[in-house]
Scaffold this motif. Structure first.
Motif, PDB file in Angstrom:
ATOM      1  N   GLU A  73      38.203  51.730  44.183  1.00  0.00           N
ATOM      2  CA  GLU A  73      37.153  52.688  44.522  1.00  0.00           C
ATOM      3  C   GLU A  73      35.831  51.949  44.370  1.00  0.00           C
ATOM      4  O   GLU A  73      35.554  51.376  43.314  1.00  0.00           O
ATOM      5  CB  GLU A  73      37.208  53.887  43.582  1.00  0.00           C
ATOM      6  CG  GLU A  73      38.525  54.639  43.674  1.00  0.00           C
ATOM      7  CD  GLU A  73      38.708  55.648  42.552  1.00  0.00           C
ATOM      8  OE1 GLU A  73      37.912  55.642  41.574  1.00  0.00           O
ATOM      9  OE2 GLU A  73      39.665  56.426  42.642  1.00  0.00           O
ATOM     10  N   ASP A  75      31.636  51.935  44.599  1.00  0.00           N
ATOM     11  CA  ASP A  75      30.374  52.669  44.600  1.00  0.00           C
ATOM     12  C   ASP A  75      29.295  51.629  44.858  1.00  0.00           C
ATOM     13  O   ASP A  75      29.237  50.615  44.159  1.00  0.00           O
ATOM     14  CB  ASP A  75      30.167  53.362  43.247  1.00  0.00           C
ATOM     15  CG  ASP A  75      28.877  54.144  43.199  1.00  0.00           C
ATOM     16  OD1 ASP A  75      28.575  54.861  44.171  1.00  0.00           O
ATOM     17  OD2 ASP A  75      28.160  54.031  42.187  1.00  0.00           O
ATOM     18  N   HIS A  90      29.950  48.456  42.548  1.00  0.00           N
ATOM     19  CA  HIS A  90      30.847  48.567  41.396  1.00  0.00           C
ATOM     20  C   HIS A  90      32.236  48.850  41.945  1.00  0.00           C
ATOM     21  O   HIS A  90      32.437  49.800  42.704  1.00  0.00           O
ATOM     22  CB  HIS A  90      30.428  49.669  40.423  1.00  0.00           C
ATOM     23  CG  HIS A  90      31.360  49.753  39.268  1.00  0.00           C
ATOM     24  ND1 HIS A  90      31.365  48.818  38.249  1.00  0.00           N
ATOM     25  CD2 HIS A  90      32.359  50.629  38.993  1.00  0.00           C
ATOM     26  CE1 HIS A  90      32.325  49.124  37.393  1.00  0.00           C
ATOM     27  NE2 HIS A  90      32.944  50.215  37.831  1.00  0.00           N
ATOM     28  N   HIS A  92      36.003  49.809  41.037  1.00  0.00           N
ATOM     29  CA  HIS A  92      36.862  50.410  40.014  1.00  0.00           C
ATOM     30  C   HIS A  92      38.299  50.322  40.511  1.00  0.00           C
ATOM     31  O   HIS A  92      38.655  50.916  41.529  1.00  0.00           O
ATOM     32  CB  HIS A  92      36.456  51.867  39.769  1.00  0.00           C
ATOM     33  CG  HIS A  92      37.334  52.578  38.806  1.00  0.00           C
ATOM     34  ND1 HIS A  92      37.345  52.300  37.455  1.00  0.00           N
ATOM     35  CD2 HIS A  92      38.257  53.563  38.997  1.00  0.00           C
ATOM     36  CE1 HIS A  92      38.220  53.091  36.857  1.00  0.00           C
ATOM     37  NE2 HIS A  92      38.796  53.855  37.780  1.00  0.00           N
ATOM     38  N   VAL A  94      42.305  50.967  40.061  1.00  0.00           N
ATOM     39  CA  VAL A  94      43.319  51.809  39.433  1.00  0.00           C
ATOM     40  C   VAL A  94      44.657  51.150  39.766  1.00  0.00           C
ATOM     41  O   VAL A  94      45.068  51.109  40.927  1.00  0.00           O
ATOM     42  CB  VAL A  94      43.277  53.261  39.965  1.00  0.00           C
ATOM     43  CG1 VAL A  94      44.360  54.101  39.293  1.00  0.00           C
ATOM     44  CG2 VAL A  94      41.893  53.863  39.761  1.00  0.00           C
ATOM     45  N   GLU A 106      43.163  42.110  34.269  1.00  0.00           N
ATOM     46  CA  GLU A 106      41.763  41.672  34.163  1.00  0.00           C
ATOM     47  C   GLU A 106      41.585  40.297  34.806  1.00  0.00           C
ATOM     48  O   GLU A 106      40.632  40.068  35.551  1.00  0.00           O
ATOM     49  CB  GLU A 106      41.324  41.630  32.700  1.00  0.00           C
ATOM     50  CG  GLU A 106      39.943  41.034  32.485  1.00  0.00           C
ATOM     51  CD  GLU A 106      38.811  41.791  33.160  1.00  0.00           C
ATOM     52  OE1 GLU A 106      37.861  41.131  33.624  1.00  0.00           O
ATOM     53  OE2 GLU A 106      38.874  43.031  33.227  1.00  0.00           O
ATOM     54  N   THR A 130      29.935  44.445  39.930  1.00  0.00           N
ATOM     55  CA  THR A 130      30.608  44.680  38.656  1.00  0.00           C
ATOM     56  C   THR A 130      31.979  45.282  38.952  1.00  0.00           C
ATOM     57  O   THR A 130      32.230  45.768  40.059  1.00  0.00           O
ATOM     58  CB  THR A 130      29.801  45.629  37.746  1.00  0.00           C
ATOM     59  OG1 THR A 130      29.590  46.867  38.441  1.00  0.00           O
ATOM     60  CG2 THR A 130      28.457  45.012  37.370  1.00  0.00           C
ATOM     61  N   HIS A 131      32.837  45.248  37.956  1.00  0.00           N
ATOM     62  CA  HIS A 131      34.165  45.834  38.149  1.00  0.00           C
ATOM     63  C   HIS A 131      34.731  46.289  36.815  1.00  0.00           C
ATOM     64  O   HIS A 131      34.338  45.811  35.750  1.00  0.00           O
ATOM     65  CB  HIS A 131      35.118  44.841  38.828  1.00  0.00           C
ATOM     66  CG  HIS A 131      35.296  43.555  38.090  1.00  0.00           C
ATOM     67  ND1 HIS A 131      36.191  43.385  37.076  1.00  0.00           N
ATOM     68  CD2 HIS A 131      34.673  42.368  38.230  1.00  0.00           C
ATOM     69  CE1 HIS A 131      36.123  42.152  36.620  1.00  0.00           C
ATOM     70  NE2 HIS A 131      35.202  41.504  37.304  1.00  0.00           N
ATOM     71  N   ASP A 132      35.627  47.237  36.899  1.00  0.00           N
ATOM     72  CA  ASP A 132      36.418  47.659  35.754  1.00  0.00           C
ATOM     73  C   ASP A 132      37.763  48.131  36.286  1.00  0.00           C
ATOM     74  O   ASP A 132      38.000  48.125  37.496  1.00  0.00           O
ATOM     75  CB  ASP A 132      35.703  48.730  34.912  1.00  0.00           C
ATOM     76  CG  ASP A 132      35.481  50.033  35.652  1.00  0.00           C
ATOM     77  OD1 ASP A 132      36.013  50.212  36.766  1.00  0.00           O
ATOM     78  OD2 ASP A 132      34.785  50.909  35.115  1.00  0.00           O
ATOM     79  N   PHE A 133      38.639  48.512  35.374  1.00  0.00           N
ATOM     80  CA  PHE A 133      39.957  48.955  35.820  1.00  0.00           C
ATOM     81  C   PHE A 133      40.578  49.888  34.798  1.00  0.00           C
ATOM     82  O   PHE A 133      40.179  49.914  33.627  1.00  0.00           O
ATOM     83  CB  PHE A 133      40.888  47.752  36.068  1.00  0.00           C
ATOM     84  CG  PHE A 133      41.292  47.019  34.819  1.00  0.00           C
ATOM     85  CD1 PHE A 133      42.475  47.322  34.163  1.00  0.00           C
ATOM     86  CD2 PHE A 133      40.492  46.006  34.302  1.00  0.00           C
ATOM     87  CE1 PHE A 133      42.857  46.642  33.019  1.00  0.00           C
ATOM     88  CE2 PHE A 133      40.861  45.308  33.167  1.00  0.00           C
ATOM     89  CZ  PHE A 133      42.048  45.630  32.523  1.00  0.00           C
TER      90      PHE A 133
END
Length: 151
Positions: A73, A75, A90, A92, A94, A106, A130-133
């Protein structure tokens, strides 16, 4: 690599890839604000997400992780002045699967965003990325049916 874009009408175009795949794209036009397909900049985001998701799945499969699904996802923000380049993205992730190692996820995401994904490498020239999970693992139902529940 080649592509061809043909104007259809108003703000509607047909894009065709060198491999023969076609996509309708366009922006709102006229009083009704009709949008025939994604805008070119939306396609840039979709392409970036697809590029990175492909990398992540490939890296995790090579690491023999039991990945079952991967969703990205995105943004994003664009500059207010022309050219309205992306200034912030960003991503994201999943990721779903069985007994997935968070450190491997990661690493796969970092390798994609920072090294392998050509689209994010180009966007990084104008945007902070940026990124996260999150990792979703199936819960085993008490009755051991084939139903999968994700948390």
């Amino acid at each position: 690599m080649k592509a061809r874009i043909k104007w259809v009408e108003d703000r509607t175009f047909i894009g065709e890839s060198g491999s023969g795949h076609k996509v309708v794209l366009g922006t709102a036009f006229g009083p009704e604000g009709r949008t025939p397909g994604p805008s070119p900049m939306e396609l840039v985001l979709i392409g970036t997400g697809g590029c990175s998701a492909f990398d992540v799945v490939h890296i995790l499969e090579k690491a023999r992780e039991a990945i079952e699904d991967c969703v990205v996802e995105i943004d994003a923000e664009r500059a207010e002045q022309d050219p309205k380049v992306f200034t912030r993205l960003h991503m994201h992730f999943v990721v779903k699967g069985r007994c997935l190692a968070a450190n491997k996820i990661e690493r796969a995401i970092s390798l994609s965003v920072e090294k392998y994904c050509s689209a994010s490498a180009m966007l990084a020239k104008t945007a902070t990325i940026t990124h996260d999970f999150v990792v979703l693992t199936p819960l085993r139902p008490l009755n051991l049916s084939a139903t999968k529940t994700w948390h």
